[in-house]
Design a protein around this motif. Structure first.
Motif, PDB file in Angstrom:
ATOM      1  N   CYS A  67      34.626  38.400  38.063  1.00 43.84           N
ATOM      2  CA  CYS A  67      35.261  39.511  37.345  1.00 43.84           C
ATOM      3  C   CYS A  67      36.217  38.993  36.279  1.00 43.84           C
ATOM      4  O   CYS A  67      36.224  39.489  35.148  1.00 43.84           O
ATOM      5  N   MET A  68      37.007  37.975  36.622  1.00 48.41           N
ATOM      6  CA  MET A  68      37.957  37.430  35.662  1.00 48.41           C
ATOM      7  C   MET A  68      37.234  36.773  34.492  1.00 48.41           C
ATOM      8  O   MET A  68      37.669  36.869  33.337  1.00 48.41           O
ATOM      9  N   LYS A  69      36.118  36.111  34.774  1.00 48.59           N
ATOM     10  CA  LYS A  69      35.354  35.485  33.693  1.00 48.59           C
ATOM     11  C   LYS A  69      34.811  36.546  32.744  1.00 48.59           C
ATOM     12  O   LYS A  69      34.868  36.395  31.509  1.00 48.59           O
ATOM     13  N   LEU A  70      34.300  37.638  33.302  1.00 47.77           N
ATOM     14  CA  LEU A  70      33.784  38.724  32.466  1.00 47.77           C
ATOM     15  C   LEU A  70      34.920  39.391  31.697  1.00 47.77           C
ATOM     16  O   LEU A  70      34.757  39.754  30.523  1.00 47.77           O
ATOM     17  N   ALA A  71      36.070  39.547  32.340  1.00 45.71           N
ATOM     18  CA  ALA A  71      37.221  40.162  31.680  1.00 45.71           C
ATOM     19  C   ALA A  71      37.659  39.345  30.475  1.00 45.71           C
ATOM     20  O   ALA A  71      38.083  39.893  29.451  1.00 45.71           O
ATOM     21  N   ARG A  72      37.540  38.056  30.574  1.00 46.46           N
ATOM     22  CA  ARG A  72      37.916  37.196  29.464  1.00 46.46           C
ATOM     23  C   ARG A  72      36.912  37.299  28.315  1.00 46.46           C
ATOM     24  O   ARG A  72      37.294  37.361  27.148  1.00 46.46           O
ATOM     25  N   GLY A  73      35.642  37.315  28.638  1.00 46.20           N
ATOM     26  CA  GLY A  73      34.618  37.282  27.603  1.00 46.20           C
ATOM     27  C   GLY A  73      34.159  38.647  27.115  1.00 46.20           C
ATOM     28  O   GLY A  73      33.918  38.839  25.923  1.00 46.20           O
TER      29      GLY A  73
ATOM     30  N   ALA B 221      33.879  44.499  31.740  1.00 44.61           N
ATOM     31  CA  ALA B 221      34.582  44.133  32.976  1.00 44.61           C
ATOM     32  C   ALA B 221      35.430  45.288  33.508  1.00 44.61           C
ATOM     33  O   ALA B 221      35.559  45.452  34.725  1.00 44.61           O
ATOM     34  N   LEU B 222      36.007  46.090  32.619  1.00 47.84           N
ATOM     35  CA  LEU B 222      36.962  47.100  33.063  1.00 47.84           C
ATOM     36  C   LEU B 222      36.355  48.119  34.024  1.00 47.84           C
ATOM     37  O   LEU B 222      36.909  48.324  35.120  1.00 47.84           O
ATOM     38  N   PRO B 223      35.222  48.762  33.719  1.00 51.07           N
ATOM     39  CA  PRO B 223      34.674  49.713  34.698  1.00 51.07           C
ATOM     40  C   PRO B 223      34.230  49.036  35.985  1.00 51.07           C
ATOM     41  O   PRO B 223      34.362  49.614  37.064  1.00 51.07           O
ATOM     42  N   MET B 224      33.731  47.797  35.884  1.00 48.49           N
ATOM     43  CA  MET B 224      33.333  47.069  37.082  1.00 48.49           C
ATOM     44  C   MET B 224      34.539  46.777  37.963  1.00 48.49           C
ATOM     45  O   MET B 224      34.492  46.952  39.187  1.00 48.49           O
ATOM     46  N   ALA B 225      35.644  46.355  37.329  1.00 49.13           N
ATOM     47  CA  ALA B 225      36.851  46.050  38.090  1.00 49.13           C
ATOM     48  C   ALA B 225      37.442  47.320  38.702  1.00 49.13           C
ATOM     49  O   ALA B 225      37.933  47.311  39.844  1.00 49.13           O
ATOM     50  N   GLU B 226      37.413  48.421  37.962  1.00 48.85           N
ATOM     51  CA  GLU B 226      37.931  49.682  38.498  1.00 48.85           C
ATOM     52  C   GLU B 226      37.099  50.163  39.680  1.00 48.85           C
ATOM     53  O   GLU B 226      37.642  50.685  40.656  1.00 48.85           O
TER      54      GLU B 226
ATOM     55  N   GLY C 247      39.055  46.503  46.645  1.00 50.49           N
ATOM     56  CA  GLY C 247      39.146  45.135  46.153  1.00 50.49           C
ATOM     57  C   GLY C 247      40.532  44.544  46.155  1.00 50.49           C
ATOM     58  O   GLY C 247      40.700  43.340  45.962  1.00 50.49           O
ATOM     59  N   GLY C 248      41.529  45.380  46.374  1.00 49.26           N
ATOM     60  CA  GLY C 248      42.894  44.890  46.541  1.00 49.26           C
ATOM     61  C   GLY C 248      43.457  44.195  45.315  1.00 49.26           C
ATOM     62  O   GLY C 248      43.159  44.552  44.168  1.00 49.26           O
ATOM     63  N   LEU C 249      44.265  43.165  45.577  1.00 41.79           N
ATOM     64  CA  LEU C 249      44.999  42.491  44.517  1.00 41.79           C
ATOM     65  C   LEU C 249      44.063  41.856  43.492  1.00 41.79           C
ATOM     66  O   LEU C 249      44.331  41.883  42.292  1.00 41.79           O
TER      67      LEU C 249
ATOM     68  N   CYS D   1      42.122  41.875  37.931  1.00 41.18           N
ATOM     69  CA  CYS D   1      41.021  41.873  36.973  1.00 41.18           C
ATOM     70  C   CYS D   1      41.091  43.098  36.068  1.00 41.18           C
ATOM     71  O   CYS D   1      40.822  43.004  34.862  1.00 41.18           O
ATOM     72  N   VAL D   2      41.455  44.242  36.621  1.00 50.34           N
ATOM     73  CA  VAL D   2      41.643  45.445  35.799  1.00 50.34           C
ATOM     74  C   VAL D   2      42.714  45.192  34.735  1.00 50.34           C
ATOM     75  O   VAL D   2      42.534  45.509  33.552  1.00 50.34           O
ATOM     76  N   ALA D   3      43.834  44.605  35.151  1.00 50.78           N
ATOM     77  CA  ALA D   3      44.930  44.352  34.218  1.00 50.78           C
ATOM     78  C   ALA D   3      44.496  43.399  33.109  1.00 50.78           C
ATOM     79  O   ALA D   3      44.801  43.614  31.929  1.00 50.78           O
ATOM     80  N   LEU D   4      43.791  42.334  33.478  1.00 46.44           N
ATOM     81  CA  LEU D   4      43.342  41.379  32.471  1.00 46.44           C
ATOM     82  C   LEU D   4      42.346  42.026  31.509  1.00 46.44           C
ATOM     83  O   LEU D   4      42.419  41.816  30.288  1.00 46.44           O
ATOM     84  N   ALA D   5      41.409  42.825  32.038  1.00 46.94           N
ATOM     85  CA  ALA D   5      40.434  43.494  31.170  1.00 46.94           C
ATOM     86  C   ALA D   5      41.134  44.463  30.222  1.00 46.94           C
ATOM     87  O   ALA D   5      40.772  44.575  29.041  1.00 46.94           O
TER      88      ALA D   5
END
Length: 288
Positions: free
Chosen positions: A55-61, A66-71, A78-80, A85-89
């Motif tokens: 998720c973090m890799k997708l959020a970066r690229g 990434a945002l809907p996937m993380a949400e 998914g917790g912390l 990942c939501v915040a990074l996206a």
């Protein structure tokens, strides 16, 4: 830090400002490049670690993917990891204020646990607030980070830059002092403090810091510029021009440093920028 800026000087231009008549230099730092943490950074359960890394890799690229996937992951418990990942996206897609609020909420929700991680989250919130043009909120978040991690010179630099964006020069100088005590002879922070002294109308102290920086790094273009402007403020025009001419020999002709040197040769001292409105997010804390 989980965020790393592209280059320190890209983030410092908020008060290494353009001279009158020159092309304005952006006030907001350049977009940081997130460094994806390895599995276990957030102490995630084993079944979450792989998903978090992906998720973090997708959020970066590709943050918009990434945002809907993380949400969705967050809604599935998914917790912390999911929240981070939501915040990074959000951050990477330009939703800086929302990202800052998410980082802050994560830090608060952790209570008194893991002060080191909470310091990182508050620092990330500060960087996001700066990208949103909200320097005062950035400084508040950075203050929370410093309560938890007082021995981190980069955090002192970050808050010093926030104070500089507010033109709170004594506060900026005090924070750069702390950074230099923790990391002596750091050329970049010495130049930042020189610029702060210059904006605080104390060219003598600015000259001291610029000279100290140049003793360590004789060809540092920003240190040469600051020394030139300090000389110019003191009325020592010949010495100032020598530094500006040297900068022009060191940097590309079309660069911001070249424009500032040319303005200095014209006798123009830099003008401190106006504070950025917290309600006007721009398009997106130093080395780490």
């Amino acid at each position: 830090m989980l965020f790393r800026r592209k280059a320190f000087w890209a983030s410092a231009v908020l008060f290494l400002s353009s001279a009158a008549g020159a092309q304005p230099i952006p006030v907001i730092p350049a977009q940081p490049q997130p460094q994806i943490p390895g599995p276990g950074t957030l102490d995630l359960p084993p079944d979450h670690q792989r998903r978090y890394a992906e998720c973090m890799k997708l959020a970066r690229g590709e943050p918009l993917k990434a945002l809907p996937m993380a949400e969705k992951w967050m809604g599935e418990g998914g917790g912390l990891g999911a929240r981070h990942c939501v915040a990074l996206a959000m951050f990477q897609s330009g939703k800086y204020a929302q990202a800052a609020a998410q980082f802050e909420a994560m830090a608060r929700d952790m209570g008194q646990e893991r002060p080191g991680l909470r310091a990182e989250l508050w620092a990330q919130a500060g960087q996001a607030w700066m990208e949103a043009g909200a320097a005062e909120k950035a400084s508040q978040a950075q203050s929370r980070a410093l309560e938890l991690k007082t021995d981190d010179p980069d955090l002192w630099v970050d808050r010093g830059l926030s104070y500089a964006a507010m033109q709170a020069w004594p506060r900026a100088i005090a924070d750069f002092d702390r950074a230099i005590r923790l990391r002596q002879d750091d050329v970049e922070v010495l130049v930042l403090r020189a610029a702060a002294w210059r904006n605080a109308r104390d060219p003598r102290r600015a000259l001291e810091d610029a000279n100290r920086a140049l003793t360590i790094a004789p060809d540092h273009s920003e240190a040469l510029l600051e020394r030139g402007f300090a000389y110019l403020a003191q009325g020592t025009r010949d010495a100032a021009n020598r530094d500006f001419e040297r900068v022009l020999r060191l940097v590309p002709p079309s660069s911001a440093a070249a424009r500032r040197a040319e303005a200095g040769l014209g006798g123009n001292l830099p003008v401190a920028p106006a504070p950025t409105s917290p309600n006007s997010p721009p398009q997106s804390g130093g080395k780490r």
